[in-house]
Scaffold this active site. Structure first.
Site, PDB file in Angstrom:
ATOM      1  N   HIS A   1      17.019  -1.276  11.986  1.00 27.04           N
ATOM      2  CA  HIS A   1      18.091  -1.791  11.116  1.00 27.04           C
ATOM      3  C   HIS A   1      18.361  -0.818   9.968  1.00 27.04           C
ATOM      4  CE1 HIS A   1      17.716  -5.787  13.068  1.00 27.04           C
ATOM      5  NE2 HIS A   1      16.489  -5.361  13.271  1.00 27.04           N
ATOM      6  N   GLY A   2      19.478  -1.033   9.303  1.00 27.31           N
ATOM      7  CA  GLY A   2      19.871  -0.107   8.241  1.00 27.31           C
ATOM      8  C   GLY A   2      18.793   0.122   7.209  1.00 27.31           C
TER       9      GLY A   2
ATOM     10  N   GLU B   1      27.878  -9.093  14.352  1.00 25.95           N
ATOM     11  CA  GLU B   1      28.942 -10.050  13.987  1.00 25.95           C
ATOM     12  C   GLU B   1      29.085 -10.161  12.466  1.00 25.95           C
ATOM     13  OE1 GLU B   1      28.285 -13.063  17.825  1.00 25.95           O
ATOM     14  OE2 GLU B   1      27.081 -13.280  15.982  1.00 25.95           O
TER      15      GLU B   1
ATOM     16  N   ARG C   1      20.146  -8.284  17.478  1.00 31.45           N
ATOM     17  CA  ARG C   1      21.068  -7.145  17.405  1.00 31.45           C
ATOM     18  C   ARG C   1      20.359  -5.822  17.730  1.00 31.45           C
ATOM     19  NH1 ARG C   1      20.196  -9.330  12.254  1.00 31.45           N
ATOM     20  NH2 ARG C   1      19.821  -7.928  10.487  1.00 31.45           N
TER      21      ARG C   1
ATOM     22  N   GLU D   1      15.079  -5.963   9.790  1.00 27.25           N
ATOM     23  CA  GLU D   1      15.892  -5.589   8.638  1.00 27.25           C
ATOM     24  C   GLU D   1      15.221  -6.105   7.360  1.00 27.25           C
ATOM     25  OE1 GLU D   1      19.507  -3.966   7.676  1.00 27.25           O
ATOM     26  OE2 GLU D   1      17.538  -3.873   6.756  1.00 27.25           O
TER      27      GLU D   1
ATOM     28  N   HIS E   1      20.932  -0.519  15.103  1.00 31.48           N
ATOM     29  CA  HIS E   1      21.674  -1.358  16.057  1.00 31.48           C
ATOM     30  C   HIS E   1      23.184  -1.132  15.878  1.00 31.48           C
ATOM     31  CE1 HIS E   1      23.020  -4.006  12.808  1.00 31.48           C
ATOM     32  NE2 HIS E   1      21.807  -3.914  12.321  1.00 31.48           N
TER      33      HIS E   1
END
Ligand SMILES: O=C(O)[C@H](O)COP(=O)(O)O
Length: 248
Positions: free
Chosen positions: A183-184, A14, A61, A88, A10
Protein backbone atom coordinates in the site's frame (compact mmCIF):
# COMPACT_ATOMS: atom_id res chain seq x y z
CA UNK A 1 25.98 -10.64 -5.20
CA UNK A 2 22.93 -8.35 -5.42
CA UNK A 3 19.39 -9.12 -4.32
CA UNK A 4 16.30 -8.15 -6.32
CA UNK A 5 13.26 -6.64 -4.62
CA UNK A 6 10.11 -5.50 -6.47
CA UNK A 7 7.71 -3.13 -4.73
CA UNK A 8 4.23 -2.64 -6.15
CA UNK A 9 1.41 -0.56 -4.72
CA UNK A 10 -2.05 -1.99 -5.41
CA UNK A 11 -3.97 -0.61 -8.38
CA UNK A 12 -6.55 2.16 -7.98
CA UNK A 13 -9.11 1.22 -5.32
CA UNK A 14 -12.78 2.19 -5.11
CA UNK A 15 -11.96 4.68 -2.35
CA UNK A 16 -8.89 6.03 -4.14
CA UNK A 17 -11.32 6.88 -6.94
CA UNK A 18 -13.71 8.53 -4.46
CA UNK A 19 -10.88 10.38 -2.69
CA UNK A 20 -11.67 8.80 0.67
CA UNK A 21 -9.15 7.93 3.40
CA UNK A 22 -9.02 4.13 3.36
CA UNK A 23 -6.46 2.66 5.77
CA UNK A 24 -7.60 -0.78 6.95
CA UNK A 25 -11.05 -0.61 5.34
CA UNK A 26 -11.16 -3.52 2.93
CA UNK A 27 -12.27 -1.95 -0.36
CA UNK A 28 -11.84 -3.53 -3.80
CA UNK A 29 -10.05 -2.42 -6.94
CA UNK A 30 -11.80 -0.38 -9.61
CA UNK A 31 -11.73 -1.57 -13.22
CA UNK A 32 -8.93 0.94 -13.75
CA UNK A 33 -7.09 -0.57 -10.79
CA UNK A 34 -7.42 -4.04 -12.30
CA UNK A 35 -6.00 -2.69 -15.56
CA UNK A 36 -3.07 -1.17 -13.63
CA UNK A 37 -2.41 -4.58 -12.05
CA UNK A 38 -2.40 -6.20 -15.50
CA UNK A 39 0.00 -3.53 -16.76
CA UNK A 40 2.25 -4.19 -13.79
CA UNK A 41 2.37 -7.87 -14.73
CA UNK A 42 3.14 -7.01 -18.36
CA UNK A 43 6.01 -4.76 -17.27
CA UNK A 44 7.49 -7.48 -15.04
CA UNK A 45 7.24 -10.03 -17.85
CA UNK A 46 8.62 -7.76 -20.58
CA UNK A 47 11.60 -6.74 -18.41
CA UNK A 48 12.18 -10.32 -17.21
CA UNK A 49 11.72 -9.27 -13.58
CA UNK A 50 9.96 -12.46 -12.52
CA UNK A 51 9.03 -12.91 -8.84
CA UNK A 52 9.97 -16.22 -7.20
CA UNK A 53 7.90 -15.37 -4.11
CA UNK A 54 5.42 -12.65 -3.22
CA UNK A 55 4.49 -11.02 0.07
CA UNK A 56 1.28 -9.01 0.42
CA UNK A 57 -1.15 -7.69 3.02
CA UNK A 58 -4.48 -9.13 4.18
CA UNK A 59 -6.45 -6.47 2.31
CA UNK A 60 -8.36 -7.26 -0.88
CA UNK A 61 -6.95 -4.43 -3.03
CA UNK A 62 -3.38 -5.70 -2.52
CA UNK A 63 -4.26 -9.41 -2.68
CA UNK A 64 -6.18 -9.00 -5.94
CA UNK A 65 -3.44 -6.81 -7.43
CA UNK A 66 -0.93 -9.52 -6.54
CA UNK A 67 -3.05 -12.26 -8.13
CA UNK A 68 -3.66 -10.33 -11.35
CA UNK A 69 -0.02 -9.21 -11.67
CA UNK A 70 1.35 -12.72 -11.09
CA UNK A 71 -1.17 -14.22 -13.53
CA UNK A 72 -0.23 -11.81 -16.32
CA UNK A 73 3.48 -12.43 -15.66
CA UNK A 74 2.87 -16.21 -15.81
CA UNK A 75 4.08 -16.44 -12.20
CA UNK A 76 0.69 -17.40 -10.76
CA UNK A 77 2.27 -20.53 -9.29
CA UNK A 78 4.84 -18.86 -6.96
CA UNK A 79 4.33 -18.90 -3.17
CA UNK A 80 2.31 -15.98 -1.81
CA UNK A 81 2.50 -15.00 1.86
CA UNK A 82 0.10 -12.53 3.49
CA UNK A 83 0.52 -10.53 6.68
CA UNK A 84 -1.30 -7.74 8.46
CA UNK A 85 2.16 -6.20 8.91
CA UNK A 86 2.07 -5.12 5.24
CA UNK A 87 -1.37 -3.48 5.59
CA UNK A 88 -1.87 0.15 4.68
CA UNK A 89 -1.35 2.63 7.49
CA UNK A 90 -4.42 2.65 9.75
CA UNK A 91 -5.98 6.08 9.18
CA UNK A 92 -7.87 6.15 12.48
CA UNK A 93 -10.93 8.38 12.63
CA UNK A 94 -10.17 9.63 9.10
CA UNK A 95 -11.13 6.23 7.61
CA UNK A 96 -14.09 6.84 5.30
CA UNK A 97 -13.65 10.62 5.35
CA UNK A 98 -13.37 12.66 2.14
CA UNK A 99 -9.85 14.06 1.64
CA UNK A 100 -11.05 17.31 0.08
CA UNK A 101 -13.51 17.94 2.93
CA UNK A 102 -10.84 17.07 5.50
CA UNK A 103 -8.45 19.59 3.93
CA UNK A 104 -11.17 22.26 3.92
CA UNK A 105 -12.21 21.55 7.52
CA UNK A 106 -8.76 21.28 9.15
CA UNK A 107 -6.49 23.32 6.84
CA UNK A 108 -3.29 22.57 4.93
CA UNK A 109 -0.91 22.12 7.89
CA UNK A 110 -3.09 19.67 9.83
CA UNK A 111 -4.05 17.79 6.64
CA UNK A 112 -0.40 17.30 5.66
CA UNK A 113 0.60 16.38 9.22
CA UNK A 114 -2.00 13.61 9.29
CA UNK A 115 -1.35 12.52 5.71
CA UNK A 116 2.41 12.72 5.29
CA UNK A 117 4.25 13.42 8.56
CA UNK A 118 6.43 10.70 10.14
CA UNK A 119 5.16 10.74 13.71
CA UNK A 120 1.75 12.49 13.89
CA UNK A 121 -1.15 9.98 13.81
CA UNK A 122 -4.74 10.97 12.97
CA UNK A 123 -7.24 10.81 15.86
CA UNK A 124 -8.04 7.22 16.90
CA UNK A 125 -11.14 5.56 15.46
CA UNK A 126 -14.01 4.69 17.78
CA UNK A 127 -14.33 0.89 18.08
CA UNK A 128 -18.02 1.23 17.21
CA UNK A 129 -17.34 3.26 14.05
CA UNK A 130 -18.65 1.60 10.87
CA UNK A 131 -15.12 1.82 9.44
CA UNK A 132 -13.35 0.32 12.47
CA UNK A 133 -11.93 -3.23 12.32
CA UNK A 134 -13.49 -4.35 15.59
CA UNK A 135 -14.23 -8.09 15.44
CA UNK A 136 -12.66 -8.49 11.98
CA UNK A 137 -11.85 -12.22 11.72
CA UNK A 138 -8.52 -11.65 9.99
CA UNK A 139 -7.15 -10.00 13.16
CA UNK A 140 -8.74 -12.48 15.62
CA UNK A 141 -5.36 -13.98 16.58
CA UNK A 142 -3.68 -10.61 17.00
CA UNK A 143 -2.96 -9.63 20.62
CA UNK A 144 -5.35 -6.71 21.31
CA UNK A 145 -2.45 -4.37 22.04
CA UNK A 146 -1.22 -4.84 18.47
CA UNK A 147 -4.54 -3.91 16.82
CA UNK A 148 -4.21 -0.17 16.00
CA UNK A 149 -6.92 2.46 16.41
CA UNK A 150 -4.72 4.80 14.36
CA UNK A 151 -1.14 4.87 13.06
CA UNK A 152 1.55 7.35 12.07
CA UNK A 153 4.21 6.25 9.58
CA UNK A 154 6.62 5.53 12.45
CA UNK A 155 4.09 3.05 13.85
CA UNK A 156 3.85 1.39 10.42
CA UNK A 157 7.62 1.01 10.12
CA UNK A 158 7.80 -0.47 13.63
CA UNK A 159 5.20 -3.15 12.82
CA UNK A 160 6.55 -3.75 9.27
CA UNK A 161 10.23 -4.29 10.14
CA UNK A 162 9.79 -7.56 12.08
CA UNK A 163 8.19 -9.03 8.92
CA UNK A 164 10.91 -7.51 6.72
CA UNK A 165 13.67 -9.16 8.76
CA UNK A 166 11.90 -12.45 9.55
CA UNK A 167 10.09 -13.19 6.26
CA UNK A 168 11.32 -11.03 3.37
CA UNK A 169 15.08 -10.86 4.03
CA UNK A 170 15.47 -14.67 4.24
CA UNK A 171 13.79 -14.98 0.82
CA UNK A 172 16.16 -12.35 -0.59
CA UNK A 173 19.21 -14.07 0.92
CA UNK A 174 18.18 -17.28 -0.88
CA UNK A 175 18.68 -15.37 -4.13
CA UNK A 176 14.95 -15.18 -4.88
CA UNK A 177 13.37 -12.25 -6.70
CA UNK A 178 10.95 -11.04 -4.04
CA UNK A 179 7.80 -9.04 -4.80
CA UNK A 180 6.11 -7.00 -2.11
CA UNK A 181 2.60 -5.94 -3.17
CA UNK A 182 1.27 -3.52 -0.58
CA UNK A 183 0.00 0.00 0.00
CA UNK A 184 1.00 3.62 -0.40
CA UNK A 185 2.07 4.17 3.19
CA UNK A 186 3.35 0.70 4.09
CA UNK A 187 5.62 0.99 1.05
CA UNK A 188 6.61 4.56 2.04
CA UNK A 189 7.73 3.07 5.36
CA UNK A 190 9.79 0.36 3.63
CA UNK A 191 11.36 2.84 1.19
CA UNK A 192 12.25 5.08 4.14
CA UNK A 193 14.10 2.12 5.69
CA UNK A 194 15.79 1.01 2.44
CA UNK A 195 16.93 4.46 1.32
CA UNK A 196 17.49 5.82 4.82
CA UNK A 197 15.13 8.74 4.11
CA UNK A 198 15.05 11.32 6.93
CA UNK A 199 11.99 11.82 9.12
CA UNK A 200 11.43 15.20 7.46
CA UNK A 201 12.17 14.23 3.85
CA UNK A 202 9.73 11.26 3.93
CA UNK A 203 6.83 13.76 3.90
CA UNK A 204 7.68 14.48 0.27
CA UNK A 205 7.67 10.83 -0.86
CA UNK A 206 4.61 9.42 -2.64
CA UNK A 207 4.21 5.94 -4.14
CA UNK A 208 2.21 5.55 -7.40
CA UNK A 209 -0.41 2.85 -7.89
CA UNK A 210 0.38 -0.07 -10.16
CA UNK A 211 3.92 0.71 -11.37
CA UNK A 212 6.61 -1.80 -10.26
CA UNK A 213 9.58 -0.26 -8.42
CA UNK A 214 12.67 -2.47 -8.68
CA UNK A 215 15.55 -2.33 -6.19
CA UNK A 216 18.86 -4.11 -6.59
CA UNK A 217 20.22 -4.48 -3.05
CA UNK A 218 23.87 -5.01 -2.06
CA UNK A 219 25.24 -7.44 0.57
CA UNK A 220 24.09 -5.02 3.29
CA UNK A 221 20.65 -4.92 1.66
CA UNK A 222 21.18 -1.29 0.76
CA UNK A 223 20.03 -0.06 -2.68
CA UNK A 224 22.74 -0.12 -5.35
CA UNK A 225 20.82 2.81 -6.90
CA UNK A 226 19.04 4.95 -4.29
CA UNK A 227 15.31 5.12 -4.93
CA UNK A 228 15.30 2.07 -7.17
CA UNK A 229 13.94 2.05 -10.72
CA UNK A 230 10.30 2.37 -11.82
CA UNK A 231 9.68 0.06 -14.80
CA UNK A 232 7.57 2.81 -16.40
CA UNK A 233 9.08 6.12 -15.21
CA UNK A 234 6.61 8.29 -17.13
CA UNK A 235 3.56 6.49 -15.74
CA UNK A 236 5.11 6.58 -12.27
CA UNK A 237 5.74 10.34 -12.42
CA UNK A 238 2.16 11.04 -13.49
CA UNK A 239 0.69 8.74 -10.84
CA UNK A 240 2.94 10.20 -8.11
CA UNK A 241 1.69 13.69 -8.96
CA UNK A 242 -1.90 12.44 -8.75
CA UNK A 243 -1.29 10.90 -5.31
CA UNK A 244 0.44 14.08 -4.11
CA UNK A 245 -2.53 16.23 -5.18
CA UNK A 246 -5.27 14.03 -3.74
CA UNK A 247 -7.71 16.16 -1.77
CA UNK A 248 -6.89 19.35 -3.66
O1 LIG B 1 -5.33 4.66 2.80
C1 LIG B 1 -5.55 5.50 1.95
O2 LIG B 1 -6.35 6.45 2.02
C2 LIG B 1 -4.72 5.46 0.68
O3 LIG B 1 -4.45 4.18 0.32
C3 LIG B 1 -3.45 6.22 0.95
O4 LIG B 1 -3.87 7.47 1.15
P1 LIG B 1 -2.83 8.67 1.23
O5 LIG B 1 -2.05 8.66 -0.07
O6 LIG B 1 -3.73 9.87 1.40
O7 LIG B 1 -1.96 8.39 2.43
Amino acid sequence: MTYRLVLLRHGESEWNAKNLFTGWVDVDLTAAGEAEARRGGELLKSRDVLPDVLHTSVLRRAIRTANITLDVADRHWVPVRRSWRLNERHYGALQGKDKKQTLAEFGEEQFMLWRRSYDTPPPPIDPGDEFAQTGDARYADLPPELLPATECLKDVLERFLPYWYDAIVPDLRLGRTVAVVAHGNSLRALVKHLDDVSDDAIAGLNIPTGVPLVYELDESLRPVSPGGEYLDPQAAAAAIEAVKNQGR
